[in-house]
Write an enzyme that holds these catalytic residues in place. Structure first.
Site, PDB file in Angstrom:
ATOM      1  N   GLY A  14      -3.336  12.334 -15.163  1.00 21.06           N
ATOM      2  CA  GLY A  14      -3.430  10.805 -14.556  1.00 21.06           C
ATOM      3  C   GLY A  14      -3.371  11.074 -13.133  1.00 21.06           C
ATOM      4  O   GLY A  14      -4.089  11.804 -12.485  1.00 21.06           O
ATOM      5  N   GLY A  15      -2.373  10.386 -12.586  1.00 21.94           N
ATOM      6  CA  GLY A  15      -1.994  10.267 -11.296  1.00 21.94           C
ATOM      7  C   GLY A  15      -3.135   9.762 -10.339  1.00 21.94           C
ATOM      8  O   GLY A  15      -4.547   9.154 -10.856  1.00 21.94           O
ATOM      9  N   THR A  16      -3.186  10.066  -9.223  1.00 21.45           N
ATOM     10  CA  THR A  16      -4.424   9.474  -8.217  1.00 21.45           C
ATOM     11  C   THR A  16      -5.624  10.186  -8.508  1.00 21.45           C
ATOM     12  O   THR A  16      -6.597   9.454  -8.837  1.00 21.45           O
ATOM     13  CB  THR A  16      -3.863   9.962  -6.915  1.00 21.45           C
ATOM     14  OG1 THR A  16      -2.668   9.459  -6.392  1.00 21.45           O
ATOM     15  CG2 THR A  16      -4.917   9.328  -5.676  1.00 21.45           C
ATOM     16  N   LYS A  81      -4.626   2.481   9.140  1.00 20.29           N
ATOM     17  CA  LYS A  81      -4.550   3.626   9.887  1.00 20.29           C
ATOM     18  C   LYS A  81      -5.648   3.875  10.723  1.00 20.29           C
ATOM     19  O   LYS A  81      -6.916   3.823  10.447  1.00 20.29           O
ATOM     20  CB  LYS A  81      -4.221   4.970   8.800  1.00 20.29           C
ATOM     21  CG  LYS A  81      -4.350   6.190   9.405  1.00 20.29           C
ATOM     22  CD  LYS A  81      -4.482   7.269   8.294  1.00 20.29           C
ATOM     23  CE  LYS A  81      -4.416   8.713   8.972  1.00 20.29           C
ATOM     24  NZ  LYS A  81      -4.545   9.788   7.846  1.00 20.29           N
TER      25      LYS A  81
END
Length: 510
Positions: A14-16, A81
């Site tokens: 999973g994660g990003t 940003k």
């Protein structure tokens, strides 16, 4: 549907990276008849979760998914940003910004920077930053969206990205992906089953004995590369001789209230430290070479240079710069850290996931897994890594610093052939060429080469069609317009509050 159509995709991790992949695939090809997408992840296995800064291409991915930008910013505790500030890279006490957007305006049919180079030779030492709205606005804490309806304003071409909480971003993507039909399976993978004839992966086996079968597997398992390396043996291209940093420590700290829309990279004795201001906290980390500093010394340096009290203990990461020799092998495609790692100096980690997803969508396979198409995917992936690698090496080798063994090593590196060519072209007469649609534009190369003190011997002859006094006057006028435009822009924090962001900072538990 053709018999050879892919009907089951399994995303490992999973994660990003995993949830970006799940959301991207489900959005683009998820409605193909009979297609199932299943993501397998284990809460026992943590994610890296420190890729918190992005570049403007993230806006394209978010738009593809149909994000409401204000909701996305709120949900991920994001800030905007406008560029990356580099402190102490050229020499101690020096700083410059790599901006998103452009410098000045092109004049006389040639790029603006040739007029800037001419002015320098006339004695005008105004830094290049003064001609970029992103630089001036970012350092002043201002932000506004681009205004293409105002073509004569510097705002028309301003670029932006985001700084966000990576864990919250993954959670946000998971919510969307599951809404679009992705199935999540909780479980730790203990074995990988391969077909004895084709060598393709047919299933992963979980600790409780369950089998998750599939036809196309996406490896987003992080550095270990469970499928692409462990099962498929794709090999690894090691670039640590050019990029010697091999460890990092990451730690969040209390926000100082300084939420400038800029990521900061500050050179340290054996590497560099990142600073990423979010709505509720500040992300920090020290990327360093273990050959030049101990872990304890690195931790002490990091903790001594935080804006506020740390919110956790520093989290260690170990890595090696480089990429898989075959990002796609058989029926396994690697994305994210499973495919390779280039330190986050220019915030490219999430972009590499995004570009890999786009490449996979373009070359979406059938069960035949055409080797010509796979070779194309691998060649394009490898080239993108090379292009980013060379840009990162530029920051290290174009430096005056010789005050520590680490910087002496970097300063005396022999650059790769492609970087050596770019440096030679710029040093002669300020020429910059963007090769084969590489990620970083002429503006980016100019920013870092000029920012790190590389002085061309000349400039484009057409710049001399303007009299010297006119050149200096035009540049003065551009600086004034940039400064006036930045002054009129909203405060970044006020912009965030207007879209409903809660800027209440986290505090360390007593």
């Amino acid at each position: 549907m053709r018999d050879e159509a892919i009907r089951k995709v399994v995303i490992v991790g999973g994660g990003t990276a995993g949830w970006m992949t799940a959301a991207g695939i489900s959005r683009v090809v998820g409605e193909l008849p009979g297609l199932e997408i299943e993501l397998v992840e284990s809460e026992e296995i943590g994610t890296v979760g420190v890729g918190e800064a992005t570049i403007p291409q993230i806006c394209l991915y978010n738009a593809m998914l149909g994000f409401d930008e204000a909701e996305f910013v709120r949900e991920t505790h994001a800030t905007y940003k406008l560029g990356i500030e580099f402190v102490d890279w050229t020499r101690i006490g020096h700083r410059y910004v790599h901006p998103f957007g452009f410098y000045g305006i092109d004049m006389g049919g040639i790029q603006f920077h040739h007029h800037w180079l001419k002015a320098r030779m006339l004695g005008d030492r105004t830094p290049l930053d003064a001609y970029s709205l992103s630089c001036v606005a970012g350092q002043a804490g201002k932000f506004a969206h681009p205004r293409p309806d105002q073509p004569n304003s510097p705002l028309s071409k301003i670029g932006y990205a985001f700084q966000f909480d990576a864990a919250l971003y993954a959670r946000y993507l998971r919510k969307l992906a599951e809404r679009w039909g992705v199935k999540r399976t909780e479980g730790r993978i203990v074995d990988v089953v391969k077909d004895g004839t084709s060598g393709h992966v047919t299933a992963v086996v979980l600790a409780d004995g369950r089998r998750v079968e599939g036809e196309l597997f996406v490896d987003s398992s992080g550095f270990r590369g469970l499928l692409i390396d462990g099962a498929m043996g794709a090999g690894f291209e090691d670039w640590s001789s050019w990029l010697p940093c091999d460890r990092a420590l990451a730690v969040p700290c209390e926000s100082s209230g300084d939420r400038l829309p800029i990521t900061r990279a500050t050179a340290r004795p054996a590497g560099w430290q990142w600073r990423i201001p979010l709505q509720h906290r500040t992300g920090n980390g020290y990327v360093y070479s273990s050959a030049h500093v101990s872990d304890d010394e690195a931790a002490a340096t990091l903790l001594a240079n935080l804006d506020g009290a740390p919110l956790a203990e520093p989290r260690p990461l170990r890595f090696k710069a480089g990429h898989r020799r075959e990002a796609w092998k058989g029926n396994v495609v690697s994305l994210g850290l499973a495919g390779g790692f280039l330190e986050p100096l220019e915030s490219t980690s999430i972009h590499l996931v995004q570009s890999g997803i786009a490449r996979l969508m373009t070359l979406w396979p059938t069960k035949a897994f055409d080797p010509v198409e796979i070779a194309r995917f691998n060649a394009e992936t490898a080239q993108e890594y090379v292009d980013i690698r060379d840009f990162l090496i530029l920051h290290y080798t174009a430096t005056e610093r010789d005050d520590t063994p680490f910087w002496d090593y970097c300063r005396t590196l022999t650059p790769p052939e492609g970087l050596a060519y770019k440096l030679d072209m710029f040093r002669r007469n300020g020429r910059i060429f963007r090769e084969h649609e590489e990620l970083f534009t002429e503006t980016s190369w100019l920013s870092v080469m000029a920012g790190q003190g590389i002085e061309p011997q000349g400039y484009h002859p057409v710049a001399d069609l303007f009299p010297d006094a006119e050149t200096l006057d035009r540049l003065r006028h551009i600086r004034e317009v940039v400064a006036q435009t930045a002054a009129a822009m909203p405060e970044h924090e006020g912009f965030l509050r207007r879209i409903g962001c809660d800027l209440t900072p986290l505090r360390r538990a007593s």
